[in-house]
Motif scaffolding. Structure first.
Motif, PDB file in Angstrom:
ATOM      1  N   MET A   1       0.820  -1.169   0.050  1.00 10.35           N
ATOM      2  CA  MET A   1      -0.119   0.024  -0.018  1.00 10.35           C
ATOM      3  C   MET A   1       0.792   1.200   0.034  1.00 10.35           C
ATOM      4  SD  MET A   1      -2.936   1.181   2.730  1.00 10.35           S
ATOM      5  CE  MET A   1      -1.827   1.422   4.128  1.00 10.35           C
ATOM      6  N   ARG A   2       0.517   2.161  -0.871  1.00 18.71           N
ATOM      7  CA  ARG A   2       1.155   3.596  -0.846  1.00 18.71           C
ATOM      8  C   ARG A   2       0.017   4.546  -0.565  1.00 18.71           C
ATOM      9  NH1 ARG A   2       5.888   3.507  -3.522  1.00 18.71           N
ATOM     10  NH2 ARG A   2       5.843   5.585  -4.119  1.00 18.71           N
ATOM     11  N   VAL A   3       0.712   5.672   0.406  1.00 17.25           N
ATOM     12  CA  VAL A   3       0.069   6.764   0.781  1.00 17.25           C
ATOM     13  C   VAL A   3       0.648   7.918   0.547  1.00 17.25           C
ATOM     14  CG1 VAL A   3      -1.102   5.497   2.666  1.00 17.25           C
ATOM     15  CG2 VAL A   3       0.924   6.668   3.034  1.00 17.25           C
ATOM     16  N   THR A   4       0.004   9.099   0.243  1.00 19.62           N
ATOM     17  CA  THR A   4       0.485  10.302  -0.042  1.00 19.62           C
ATOM     18  C   THR A   4       0.355  11.394   1.251  1.00 19.62           C
ATOM     19  OG1 THR A   4      -0.271   9.845  -2.355  1.00 19.62           O
ATOM     20  CG2 THR A   4       0.113  12.312  -1.946  1.00 19.62           C
ATOM     21  N   GLY A   5       1.457  12.204   1.327  1.00 19.40           N
ATOM     22  CA  GLY A   5       1.526  13.027   2.531  1.00 19.40           C
ATOM     23  C   GLY A   5       1.249  14.585   2.038  1.00 19.40           C
ATOM     24  N   GLY A   6       1.545  15.498   2.858  1.00 19.82           N
ATOM     25  CA  GLY A   6       1.380  16.850   2.251  1.00 19.82           C
ATOM     26  C   GLY A   6       0.737  17.621   3.543  1.00 19.82           C
ATOM     27  N   LYS A   7       0.385  16.845   4.639  1.00 16.56           N
ATOM     28  CA  LYS A   7      -0.235  17.556   5.654  1.00 16.56           C
ATOM     29  C   LYS A   7       0.897  17.514   7.060  1.00 16.56           C
ATOM     30  CE  LYS A   7      -5.071  17.105   4.537  1.00 16.56           C
ATOM     31  NZ  LYS A   7      -6.288  16.319   5.068  1.00 16.56           N
ATOM     32  N   SER A   8       0.760  18.592   7.979  1.00 12.48           N
ATOM     33  CA  SER A   8       1.353  18.249   9.267  1.00 12.48           C
ATOM     34  C   SER A   8       0.505  17.605  10.027  1.00 12.48           C
ATOM     35  CB  SER A   8       1.654  19.682   9.722  1.00 12.48           C
ATOM     36  OG  SER A   8       2.352  20.614   8.785  1.00 12.48           O
ATOM     37  N   ILE A   9      -0.688  17.520  10.093  1.00 12.22           N
ATOM     38  CA  ILE A   9      -1.613  16.757  11.145  1.00 12.22           C
ATOM     39  C   ILE A   9      -2.504  16.199  10.272  1.00 12.22           C
ATOM     40  CG2 ILE A   9      -3.219  17.198  12.823  1.00 12.22           C
ATOM     41  CD1 ILE A   9      -1.775  19.433  13.965  1.00 12.22           C
TER      42      ILE A   9
END
Length: 236
Positions: A1-9
């Motif tokens: 599974m791959r996920v995407t970030g971009g947020k601090s919380i």
């Protein structure tokens, strides 16, 4: 599974802009984190005291609210609300500034609740400060003209302790103020079919108001639960 970030919380879709206050926030109060069955993310707007927002018309505070709202979005929230119904004054400005859904005030429910009621029935508003809840506050929240209004002003505890930012609160007396104000509003307007609580600090007394008046009671809690359910739909 791959996920995407971009947020601090992550995991707190709702960001709450909080007034700069020190009065007790009991369970049910918007500023008590145990009130919510889901995570929320708080941001205190320094210098925005209850008195300055409610009695002072939030004069000169738009920029600090916009800045705080932008910080919440930068942190990762998906929608923003506030802990004072009088901040309907900034509804459009905040929404335009942050680019995510904004629900500033419980008062925004009034027109919707009216559509739920039988012909000849309408919604009444219970506010912490009837003397300073202006037609502009109501207009900004989309409240229909002529909506009946009741207030806890003149009671012995609730309005004074909250707007005075006092460090102690007599909960039983505050409850009595809310129930008495609701009963007076209904007695003066027998065609009421529901109540909307303007003040976010009234939520702990919603069940008592319902029991005393027999009417459905809508509040910032009902509004934000609905709001959050759209931001984070259940997976089936």
């Amino acid at each position: 599974m791959r996920v995407t970030g971009g947020k601090s919380i992550y995991g707190a879709a709702v960001g709450i802009l909080m007034l700069d206050a020190r009065f007790p926030r009991i369970p049910g109060d918007m500023g008590n984190a145990t009130t919510w069955p889901f995570p929320v993310h708080y941001k205190i707007v320094r210098s925005a005291t209850p008195d300055r927002v409610v009695r002072g018309g939030a004069e000169g505070l738009l920029d600090v609210f916009v800045a705080a709202a932008r910080e919440l979005v930068d942190d990762g929230v998906d929608g923003i609300t506030t802990n004072c119904g009088f901040l309907s004054l900034f509804q459009q400005e905040l929404a335009d500034a942050v680019g995510v859904p904004v629900a500033t005030s419980s008062l925004m429910q009034v027109a919707q609740v009216n559509r739920l009621l039988p012909k000849g029935r309408r919604t009444g508003i219970l506010t912490i400060s009837g003397s300073t809840l202006t037609p502009l506050h109501l207009e900004k929240a989309g409240v229909p003209d002529g909506t009946p209004l009741g207030t806890t002003e003149g009671g012995r505890e609730f309005t004074r302790a909250i707007l005075g930012n006092e460090l102690e609160l007599d909960v039983d007396a505050a409850r009595e103020d809310n129930v008495e104000a609701a009963r007076a509003l209904v007695a003066a307007n027998p065609a009421l079919g529901a109540l909307v609580l303007e003040c976010t600090n009234m939520v702990p007394y919603a069940a008592d108001i319902r029991a005393a008046t027999g009417l459905p009671v809508f509040s910032i809690e009902t509004f934000v639960r609905w709001f959050q359910a759209a931001l984070v739909p259940r997976t089936y």
